[in-house]
Design an enzyme around this catalytic site. Structure first.
Site, short mmCIF file in Angstrom:
data_model
loop_
_atom_site.label_atom_id
_atom_site.label_comp_id
_atom_site.label_asym_id
_atom_site.label_seq_id
_atom_site.Cartn_x
_atom_site.Cartn_y
_atom_site.Cartn_z
CE LYS A 155 21.78 34.57 -30.49
NZ LYS A 155 22.08 35.17 -29.24
CB CYS A 214 32.36 35.45 -31.39
SG CYS A 214 31.69 34.11 -30.39
#
Lengths: 308, 279
Positions: free
Chosen positions: A50, A133
């Site tokens: 992550k 993102c």
């Protein structure tokens, strides 16, 4: 003449040897050493953590993940314990059976470099720069949509790490090739395409956006054709390994990405749809495909759809 | 559990049909939902409080097995989301996803089960207890709370006990109801004096860790319901991991063989940013 690898699934991306062309995508599990190890044991050819930044970050309140029928919509908000705490998880994976790729984000080129350096120091085999993102202001796609910033970030990171650097690109731009060129000219060793598409869902009964952040990123089967197109364009224009990502849910999807030009694929949403066994399902299917079509190695099909 | 049905994860907007005060701090919220109606004991749902938050809650009753066909969640006020949910009334709308996760496995007819609940943890054990009773399992229920005012579900439990269908022992830390002391102390006594085929538990992790230790010594298998931060509820975001498992998908019910390999169990949990915090 190059000798044929004995394992037809074995491949290589920017110097990383992979036992098969599947990877756990960033943002999926990848929070702890124990769960990354399980993903590797489940058959992934490599695992991506992550995204980690310089400081701890809590992410957004729920709802953070919404089912939208054709995929998932998420705005989790990059929760992570910061690279200092996460380095402990990386160190814990020293004996991992597959390459460990640490996904890195920051709010400035300096921060990307700081985090990448610490990740490699702790034992990362490669870093993937989260330049994409779609739902955190000042990081991810906010910086990753600007070629000059992409170039500066990649250059800074390359200056401090001696491991392969992947640039994960956003599809939320009019010209993904231009972004990719900036990354490659600055020294990126591979490109990951694509991150999620900016998207939204509103509940009609309560007349409210469902995600607490209102806007998030769409993943899963819905975005696969967009991702395949991006990979195809990148392969056509650039000479750099590409990792395909976006809606890979079966061996057929994986093969399609490789035919478009991907050397490997990342799997995310399908871990929810099919469970962690998805890596084995894909690799077994790809292997059968190679046998049926008479290819000796998965490398032979990379970019094959571009032939005249 | 490998694949999950997308349909279960689709958020349904349901109307609150009734609200019941369990005690000063705890309410049960009833609603009607087909998927929750066919849930199994121990499964949880994600409840969306529009504009506030979405939180995981175990089903405290399951529609297909309740008299009025309603399912419910039981919520104690611990923060903003639970305060907002506790303040909601019949007629208001909430979102529901699920039911998610695995469930308690009931022992076979004629078996002997010990159920240990701590505080609000009793919520996930209520459907289990009712299932055990239905299956003619000899069931002993230990219920521990801090004080008399923290008791809940006493109507449902009291009725089963009065009918002789469960053996009920209540402990309070201050002695204001039942036996004075900790429920783990009562569990130690009960376990040493009787033979049990299984121990079920839900409550504070430190309590369950103690229960697990007692059961391990006696070689009795346990099924415990663990709690962690849950975001996606479908096994991908990594927020709820314990050891190599995901509470939302591999759990929330964990058996002895899994608990033995979870190095976090009873020691630490991950906070919202993923850092370890001691239990």
């Amino acid at each position: 003449m190059r000798s044929q690898p004995s394992n037809p699934l074995e491949t290589e991306v920017a110097g990383l040897r992979l036992r098969n062309p599947t990877m756990l995508a960033s943002g999926i599990l990848g929070t702890t050493s124990d769960i990354l190890r399980r993903a590797a044991q489940s058959g992934a050819g490599a695992v991506v953590t992550k995204s980690v930044g310089p400081k701890p970050r809590e992410g957004y309140p729920n709802p953070t993940v919404v089912e939208v029928g054709c995929g998932l919509l998420n705005a989790v908000g990059l929760p992570n314990p910061g690279i200092q705490a996460f380095a402990e998880e990386i160190r814990d994976l020293g004996d991992l059976e597959v390459p460990l790729i640490v996904s890195v984000y920051g709010f400035s080129p300096e921060e990307y470099a700081e985090v990448a350096e610490a990740a490699v120091e702790a034992g990362a085999d490669a870093v993937e720069l989260n330049l994409s993102c779609p739902h955190v202001k000042g990081a991810g796609a906010d910086v990753g949509s600007r070629p000059e910033l992409v170039s500066e970030i990649v250059e800074r990171v390359k200056g401090v790490v001696d491991k392969p650097v992947f640039a994960k690109l956003t599809p939320n731009v009019s010209d993904i090739v231009g972004l990719a060129e900036a990354a490659v000219e600055a020294g990126a060793d591979a490109l990951t395409a694509i991150n999620t598409l900016r998207a939204m869902a509103i509940d009609v009964e309560t007349a409210r956006p469902i995600l607490s952040n209102r806007i998030g990123g769409l993943s899963g089967p819905a975005i696969k054709p967009v991702a395949v197109r991006c990979v195809y364009e990148l392969h056509r224009e650039l000479d750099v390994p590409i990792i395909g990502c976006g809606g890979v849910t079966s061996w057929r999807d994986a093969v399609e990405f490789m035919l478009a030009g991907a050397s490997a694929v990342q799997v995310g949403t399908a871990v929810a749809l099919k469970g962690l066994n998805i890596f084995r399902l894909i690799t077994e299917g790809v292997k059968s495909y190679l046998e049926r079509k008479g290819y000796g190695s998965v490398r032979e099909i990379v970019g094959l759809s571009h032939r005249g | 559990m490998s694949a999950y049905p997308t349909e279960v994860n689709r958020m349904r907007i349901v109307e609150i049909k009734a609200v019941k005060d369990e005690n000063l701090n705890v309410k049960t919220i009833f609603f009607e939902d087909d998927l929750c109606s066919s849930a199994e004991a121990g499964q949880f749902v994600m409840v969306w409080i529009p504009g506030v938050d979405e939180i995981p809650l175990t089903l405290s009753s399951i529609g297909s097995r309740s008299k009025d066909g309603l399912s419910s969640v039981t919520v104690a006020e611990v923060g903003e989301a639970t305060r907002a949910l506790r303040g909601m009334e019949a007629g208001e709308l909430i979102g529901v996803r699920g039911p998610f996760g695995n469930h308690f496995e009931t022992v076979s007819r004629g078996g002997r089960a010990l159920v240990v609940g701590g505080g609000i943890g009793m919520a996930s054990l209520m459907p289990l207890i009712e299932r055990l009773v239905e299956n003619d399992v000899e069931t002993t229920v230990l219920f521990g709370v801090k004080s008399r005012s923290n008791l809940l579900f006493m109507e449902r439990l009291g009725e089963l006990s009065a009918q002789g269908r469960i053996r009920l022992l209540v402990t309070t830390e201050d002695g204001t109801y039942g036996a004075e002391g900790l429920v783990t102390e009562a569990a130690e006594k009960v376990l040493s004096s009787g033979r049990f085929d299984v121990v079920y538990s839900c409550g504070p992790e430190a309590m369950m860790y103690k229960i697990f230790g007692l059961a391990e010594k006696l070689g009795i298998p346990v099924q415990l319901s663990l709690e962690r931060i849950i975001r996606c509820a479908i096994g991908i975001c990594g927020s709820c991991v314990v050891g190599p498992y995901r509470v939302c998908r591999d759990g929330p019910i964990f058996t002895s063989d899994r608990l033995r390999v979870i190095r976090d169990f009873g020691r630490f949990r991950r906070d919202f940013n993923g850092r370890k915090t001691p239990i």
